[in-house]
Scaffold this motif. Structure first.
Motif, PDB file in Angstrom:
ATOM      1  N   GLU A  82       1.076  -1.383  -0.395  1.00 50.17           N
ATOM      2  CA  GLU A  82       0.408   0.026   0.107  1.00 50.17           C
ATOM      3  C   GLU A  82       0.847   1.113   0.238  1.00 50.17           C
ATOM      4  O   GLU A  82       2.440   1.366   0.421  1.00 50.17           O
ATOM      5  CB  GLU A  82      -0.878   0.132   1.346  1.00 50.17           C
ATOM      6  N   ARG A 114      -0.046  -7.399  -3.383  1.00 47.65           N
ATOM      7  CA  ARG A 114       0.331  -8.155  -2.071  1.00 47.65           C
ATOM      8  C   ARG A 114      -0.403  -9.550  -2.689  1.00 47.65           C
ATOM      9  O   ARG A 114      -0.604 -10.091  -3.298  1.00 47.65           O
ATOM     10  CB  ARG A 114      -1.311  -7.739  -1.636  1.00 47.65           C
ATOM     11  N   GLU A 116      -2.545 -12.055  -2.694  1.00 41.97           N
ATOM     12  CA  GLU A 116      -3.663 -12.687  -1.915  1.00 41.97           C
ATOM     13  C   GLU A 116      -4.206 -13.867  -3.263  1.00 41.97           C
ATOM     14  O   GLU A 116      -3.218 -14.318  -3.865  1.00 41.97           O
ATOM     15  CB  GLU A 116      -4.815 -11.555  -2.497  1.00 41.97           C
ATOM     16  N   TYR A 123      -6.000  -8.940  -6.803  1.00 47.74           N
ATOM     17  CA  TYR A 123      -4.596  -9.683  -7.910  1.00 47.74           C
ATOM     18  C   TYR A 123      -3.595  -9.403  -7.261  1.00 47.74           C
ATOM     19  O   TYR A 123      -3.497  -9.344  -6.148  1.00 47.74           O
ATOM     20  CB  TYR A 123      -4.938  -8.308  -9.364  1.00 47.74           C
ATOM     21  N   GLU A 132      -2.766  11.605  -0.148  1.00 45.60           N
ATOM     22  CA  GLU A 132      -2.582  11.878   1.137  1.00 45.60           C
ATOM     23  C   GLU A 132      -2.680  13.557   1.712  1.00 45.60           C
ATOM     24  O   GLU A 132      -2.389  13.932   0.944  1.00 45.60           O
ATOM     25  CB  GLU A 132      -1.308  11.330   1.790  1.00 45.60           C
ATOM     26  N   TYR A 262      -5.675   3.664  11.298  1.00 40.41           N
ATOM     27  CA  TYR A 262      -7.374   4.822  10.758  1.00 40.41           C
ATOM     28  C   TYR A 262      -7.313   4.640  12.032  1.00 40.41           C
ATOM     29  O   TYR A 262      -8.009   4.150  13.729  1.00 40.41           O
ATOM     30  CB  TYR A 262      -8.488   3.732  10.043  1.00 40.41           C
TER      31      TYR A 262
HETATM   32  P1  HAM Z   1      -7.225  -0.239   0.536  1.00 39.00           P
HETATM   33  O1  HAM Z   1      -9.004  -0.210   0.893  1.00 39.00           O
HETATM   34  O2  HAM Z   1      -6.309  -1.813   1.460  1.00 39.00           O
HETATM   35  O3  HAM Z   1      -6.309   0.801   1.377  1.00 39.00           O
HETATM   36  O4  HAM Z   1      -6.641  -0.738  -0.518  1.00 39.00           O
HETATM   37  C1  HAM Z   1      -7.365   0.399  -1.478  1.00 39.00           C
HETATM   38  C2  HAM Z   1      -7.747  -0.033  -2.432  1.00 39.00           C
HETATM   39  O5  HAM Z   1      -6.917  -0.461  -3.667  1.00 39.00           O
HETATM   40  C3  HAM Z   1      -9.282  -0.869  -2.823  1.00 39.00           C
HETATM   41  O6  HAM Z   1     -10.194  -0.486  -2.836  1.00 39.00           O
HETATM   42  C4  HAM Z   1      -9.055  -1.830  -3.965  1.00 39.00           C
HETATM   43  O7  HAM Z   1      -9.589  -0.930  -4.916  1.00 39.00           O
HETATM   44  C5  HAM Z   1      -7.809  -1.691  -4.540  1.00 39.00           C
HETATM   45  N1  HAM Z   1      -7.118  -3.096  -4.001  1.00 39.00           N
HETATM   46  C6  HAM Z   1      -6.526  -3.421  -2.948  1.00 39.00           C
HETATM   47  N2  HAM Z   1      -5.848  -4.562  -2.955  1.00 39.00           N
HETATM   48  C7  HAM Z   1      -6.329  -5.484  -4.600  1.00 39.00           C
HETATM   49  C8  HAM Z   1      -5.810  -6.163  -5.022  1.00 39.00           C
HETATM   50  N3  HAM Z   1      -5.348  -7.106  -4.885  1.00 39.00           N
HETATM   51  N4  HAM Z   1      -5.983  -6.010  -6.511  1.00 39.00           N
HETATM   52  C9  HAM Z   1      -7.042  -5.382  -6.932  1.00 39.00           C
HETATM   53  N5  HAM Z   1      -7.314  -4.275  -6.578  1.00 39.00           N
HETATM   54  C10 HAM Z   1      -6.590  -4.000  -5.283  1.00 39.00           C
HETATM   55  C11 HAM Z   1      -5.591   1.267   1.090  1.00 39.00           C
HETATM   56  O8  HAM Z   1      -4.197   0.947   0.035  1.00 39.00           O
HETATM   57  C12 HAM Z   1      -4.913   2.372   1.929  1.00 39.00           C
HETATM   58  N6  HAM Z   1      -3.704   2.765   1.863  1.00 39.00           N
HETATM   59  C13 HAM Z   1      -5.719   3.148   2.021  1.00 39.00           C
HETATM   60  C14 HAM Z   1      -5.162   5.324   2.317  1.00 39.00           C
HETATM   61  C15 HAM Z   1      -4.381   5.996   1.785  1.00 39.00           C
HETATM   62  N7  HAM Z   1      -6.194   5.455   3.170  1.00 39.00           N
HETATM   63  C16 HAM Z   1      -5.210   6.407   3.263  1.00 39.00           C
HETATM   64  N8  HAM Z   1      -4.302   6.851   3.009  1.00 39.00           N
END
Ligand code: HAM
Length: 420
Positions: A82, A114, A116, A123, A132, A262
């Motif tokens: 992330e 990731r 997963e 993916y 941010e 959070y």
């Molecule tokens: P997150 O909810 O883990 O938040 O990821 C944000 C978005 O990334 C998800 O809603 C999804 O659309 C996409 N995403 C996550 N994992 C996958 C995956 N394995 N395959 C496809 N798309 C994926 C964050 O990453 C936090 N850093 C958000 C944040 C920024 N919070 C505060 N600032």
């Protein structure tokens, strides 16, 4: 020998579909660029400890999904799962929080990793655009970010998404809630793993996807009922600002996110056409993260939108983006002399800002015209020996089929006018 394939859980972005990805990235970042966010780029890997401490030691992301490895030099690194921890790390390292006015507002776009279980929309390598805002506690900042994401999705033509909103409290009220929830969970019939999780990180249990567990959680205490007055007032203000700007949201008192940093405002954008991987984006406030990674107190808020899932959401809604054809003019030379002349013309067109391409390779007229057609070019330039002797090229309008000679010298001017 068999040929190689992309690793499991990954896919390649190739033309013409890749153009849609670029357009989505552009649409998500455009509102940020208009709102004082500066572009930041950080490395694809970081010290593993940054994510362990930042995202949370007991999260799935850190315990199960991180690509962690040791380098030949003995460094413990991880591919970034992330962006928030990296961006904050970079901002602290560069002292951005001391350099000028707070908040420091940053946006980014890149690849995340990731490990997963792959499925549609999930993916192992995926793409996010994120934002941010570091170093300010102001409900208007939370509202700004939610509005910008909402506007980005709307500008793409998406309509069937919903915004889920919650407050996770702060260091005053969350511990009280945590204890109450723990007490409740201890009374349930849960497997050993889940009970252990309840002791380490009880809020995570609320996110358990199993129906049998969810059934037992029906009467679980809600954080909403435990928020302190400051958190309550803050949350009310965020809600009021969103309502005033006409941004619809749903209060979701059970929304817990997959990352531990959070506090207070948390939200998720979900799309109803995507099945189980419905979260197209998410984010929230992380007032304690800076201190967790060794920095000063810097209350902050942000989000990341998934580019892959946003593209899937466009497909699900049947939205086709209007993508201008990349090539405007395609030149087809007939003979060696014409190759040199038209190659020079194509270079001249490109330098004049007109997107042009050329019939490379030794194809006949038919093959070259096929390429011209595929390029989507509005005009073709065809020239053979006789044309060159007369100082002209044949200009063909691919839409109307009209064709006629144009003096070589005026080709660029004529095309500029007709493309305008
Ligand atoms: P997150 O909810 O883990 O938040 O990821 C944000 C978005 O990334 C998800 O809603 C999804 O659309 C996409 N995403 C996550 N994992 C996958 C995956 N394995 N395959 C496809 N798309 C994926 C964050 O990453 C936090 N850093 C958000 C944040 C920024 N919070 C505060 N600032």
């Amino acid at each position: 020998m068999s040929t190689f394939q992309a690793p499991k859980g990954t896919y390649d972005l190739i033309p013409p579909d890749s153009a849609r990805f670029l357009a989505v990235r552009e649409a998500i970042s455009a509102p940020l660029k208009r709102s004082g966010y500066g572009y930041i780029e950080t490395p694809g890997f970081e010290n593993v400890e940054l994510f362990a401490r930042g995202v949370g030691e007991s999260t799935d992301i850190v315990t199960k999904e991180m690509y962690a490895f040791e380098t030949k030099g003995g460094d413990r690194l991880a591919l970034r799962p992330e962006g928030t921890a990296s961006v904050l790390r970079a901002a602290l390292e560069a002292n951005l929080h001391k350099a000028g006015n707070l908040p420091v507002k940053l946006w980014y776009s890149g690849s995340y990793y990731r490990y997963e279980r792959p499925q549609k929309g999930r993916y192992r390598h995926f793409s996010q655009v994120g934002a941010e805002a570091i170093g300010a506690e102001d409900p208007a900042l939370d509202a700004e970010l939610i509005i910008l994401a909402n506007d980005a999705y709307r500008s793409l033509g998406l309509r069937e998404f919903r915004i889920l909103l919650n407050s996770l409290g702060d260091k005053e009220c969350r511990p009280v809630y945590r204890a109450a929830l723990q007490e409740f969970l201890r009374g349930l019939d849960l497997d050993e793993d889940t009970l252990r999780r309840a002791e380490i990180n009880p809020l995570r249990v609320l996110d358990d996807k199993r129906e049998a567990v969810q059934k037992q959680l029906a009467d679980a205490p809600l954080l909403r009922d435990y928020l302190c007055d400051a958190c309550k007032a803050y949350h009310e203000e965020v809600r009021a600002l969103l309502t005033a700007e006409g941004v619809a949201y749903e209060d979701d008192p059970r929304l817990v996110r997959g990352l531990d940093y959070y506090t207070r405002t948390t939200f998720e954008f979900v799309h109803d056409g995507l099945g189980s991987q419905s979260a197209v984006g998410g984010g929230g406030r992380y007032d304690g993260l800076s201190e967790m990674i060794g920095g000063p107190a810097l209350p902050s808020v942000g989000w990341a939108l998934g580019v892959d899932r946003t593209v899937l959401a466009l497909e699900a809604e049947g939205v086709t983006l209007e993508l201008p054809s990349t090539t405007s003019v395609f030149a087809v030379p007939l003979g060696e002399e014409a190759r040199r002349v038209l190659f020079a013309k194509v270079t001249e067109l490109r330098r004049a800002g007109i997107a042009a391409d050329f019939g490379f390779g030794s194809k006949g007229l038919k093959g070259a015209m096929k390429n011209a057609n595929r390029s989507g070019a509005r005009f073709t330039l065809v020239a053979g020996e006789r044309d060159l002797a007369e100082g002209v090229v044949q200009l063909k309008d691919m839409e109307s089929g009209e064709q006629g000679p144009v003096p070589l010298d005026s080709v660029v001017d004529v095309l500029r006018e007709r493309l305008a």
